[in-house]
Structure formats: structure tokens, C-alpha cells
Design an enzyme around this catalytic site. Structure first.
Site, mmCIF file in Angstrom:
data_model
loop_
_atom_site.group_PDB
_atom_site.id
_atom_site.type_symbol
_atom_site.label_atom_id
_atom_site.label_comp_id
_atom_site.label_asym_id
_atom_site.label_seq_id
_atom_site.Cartn_x
_atom_site.Cartn_y
_atom_site.Cartn_z
ATOM 1 N N HIS A 75 0.905 -1.127 -0.125
ATOM 2 C CA HIS A 75 -0.014 -0.129 0.004
ATOM 3 C C HIS A 75 0.851 1.230 0.038
ATOM 4 O O HIS A 75 0.735 2.164 -0.767
ATOM 5 C CB HIS A 75 -0.761 -0.041 1.133
ATOM 6 C CG HIS A 75 -2.102 -1.069 1.613
ATOM 7 N ND1 HIS A 75 -2.109 -1.830 2.608
ATOM 8 C CD2 HIS A 75 -2.725 -1.443 0.489
ATOM 9 C CE1 HIS A 75 -3.014 -2.457 2.222
ATOM 10 N NE2 HIS A 75 -3.472 -2.277 1.178
ATOM 11 N N LYS A 86 -15.520 -8.351 4.836
ATOM 12 C CA LYS A 86 -14.283 -8.964 5.437
ATOM 13 C C LYS A 86 -14.216 -8.605 6.934
ATOM 14 O O LYS A 86 -14.639 -7.746 7.474
ATOM 15 C CB LYS A 86 -13.039 -8.136 4.811
ATOM 16 C CG LYS A 86 -12.512 -8.553 3.481
ATOM 17 C CD LYS A 86 -11.516 -7.654 2.933
ATOM 18 C CE LYS A 86 -11.022 -7.789 1.598
ATOM 19 N NZ LYS A 86 -9.986 -6.722 1.337
ATOM 20 N N ARG A 122 -2.189 -6.531 -8.037
ATOM 21 C CA ARG A 122 -1.136 -7.420 -7.748
ATOM 22 C C ARG A 122 -0.988 -8.546 -8.926
ATOM 23 O O ARG A 122 -0.373 -8.295 -9.689
ATOM 24 C CB ARG A 122 -0.990 -8.043 -6.260
ATOM 25 C CG ARG A 122 -1.034 -7.044 -5.084
ATOM 26 C CD ARG A 122 -1.485 -7.555 -3.962
ATOM 27 N NE ARG A 122 -2.783 -8.007 -3.957
ATOM 28 C CZ ARG A 122 -3.659 -8.254 -3.029
ATOM 29 N NH1 ARG A 122 -3.107 -8.387 -1.884
ATOM 30 N NH2 ARG A 122 -4.785 -8.342 -3.055
ATOM 31 N N SER A 160 -3.184 -8.150 3.140
ATOM 32 C CA SER A 160 -3.406 -7.738 4.528
ATOM 33 C C SER A 160 -3.780 -9.012 5.249
ATOM 34 O O SER A 160 -3.774 -9.398 6.363
ATOM 35 C CB SER A 160 -4.424 -6.708 4.427
ATOM 36 O OG SER A 160 -3.803 -5.429 4.219
#
Ligand code: PNS
Length: 164
Positions: A19, A43, A92, A130
Site C-alpha cells: 500500500h 471482510k 497485484r 493484508s
């Protein structure tokens, strides 16, 4: 409207080196980046949105071109409120693509003047997520290479507090 401000939204639970790298590189293109912490309803989070904002503010302390904020509701509504027409997202691997494409279509439908700009993550950060960080830390593994030392310390403290 040409934007000099980009909104960089996400859960940031916790913020990673990936990030931070997107913010740094984004500043090569935009004059200002607003890191917008959202509550991602799908989440399970480790940190509260307030804690994530606090962490990010510490990570970018002293940077006048970086603002850290928290938003609820629709991202496009928030972008309009901040007078920005750019959403910045990091990509990514191909696994991110479908989710990101769906989100960008949804945002485009909601607000056609807002563009989503994707920046490819540097390959050295492409394995960082994360979710994986939380899992590794939960089982006592080291996340030193993935997060800033302050974030590592805060994760450890949080897990210790939770284990009580
Ligand atoms: O870091 P994340 O969890 O991939 O970020 C996802 C986020 C927060 C950018 C996304 O869930 C979001 O924009 N939430 C706000 C609600 C919204 O605007 N939804 C419509 C677009 S999918």
C-alpha cells in the site's frame, strides 16, 4: 474536471508495504493522495477503522501531499465530496483482476465521470496481502518484510490484547 487529487481507497487492515509503495508512486502522478479507509462489510477486520486511520496517519506523518480519512457509504459519493475524479487502486496478480474490474464497472455505472486508475504493484510486493499478514501474525510468524515496524508492533499488541 481534471483531478490533481486521487482517492486511494481500501480496507488497509493492516496497511502494508505494498500500500505504501502505491502511495509513493502515485504521488509521482498526482499532487495529492487521499487514503480513504473504508469499512469493508464482507471482510472480518482486525483493526477498527479508527485504528487503521491512526496507523496510516503515523506512517505518513509530515507528508503534506498525503491525507488519511475514513468514509462510509459509496466510494464515488466520497470522491465527489472530496472533488476528485480519480480512484487509484493497486493490482497485484491476475487474481485481483476480476474483483477490481467488477468494482470499477460498478463505480463507472454509478458515476461516469470518475475514472479508476490501476497501478501495478512492484513485483517484490506482489505476494503481500493484508489477509495473509493477519494469518501469519496470528500463528506467530514474522511479517517483518511485509509491513512497517510500527504496523508489526501494533499487530502484535492487538493479537496479545485479543488473546486475553
Ligand atoms: O482493500 P479492499 O478491501 O479491497 O477495498 C475495497 C473497497 C473499500 C475499495 C470497496 O469495498 C469500496 O469501495 N467500498 C465502498 C462501498 C462502495 O462504494 N461500493 C461500490 C463499489 S464495489
Amino acid at each position: 474536471m481534471r483531478s490533481k487529487i486521487a482517492i486511494y481507497p481500501g480496507s488497509f487492515d493492516p496497511p502494508t508495504y505494498g500500500h505504501m509503495n502505491i502511495v509513493e508512486r502515485g504521488l509521482g502522478i498526482f499532487q495529492k493522495i487521499i487514503i480513504a479507509v473504508a469499512r469493508n462489510t464482507s471482510k472480518k477486520s482486525l483493526f477498527t477503522p479508527e485504528e487503521r486511520v491512526e496507523l496510516l496517519r503515523k506512517l505518513f506523518k509530515g507528508r503534506r501531499d498525503v491525507e488519511v480519512d475514513y468514509f462510509e457509504g459509496l466510494l464515488v459519493g466520497y470522491a465527489l465530496k472530496k472533488k476528485s475524479n480519480v480512484i487509484l487502486r493497486g493490482l497485484r496478480t491476475v487474481a485481483d483482476y476480476e474483483y477490481e474490474l467488477q468494482m470499477s464497472f460498478a463505480n463507472k455505472n454509478l458515476s461516469p465521470n470518475i475514472e479508476t486508475i490501476f497501478m501495478m504493484t512492484e513485483s517484490r510486493y506482489s505476494h503481500i496481502s493484508s489477509t495473509i499478514i493477519k494469518e501469519i501474525a496470528f500463528f506467530g510468524g514474522s511479517v517483518k518484510n511485509m509491513v512497517h515496524p510500527l504496523v508489526e508492533k501494533t499487530i502484535k499488541a492487538k493479537l496479545k490484547e485479543r488473546a486475553k
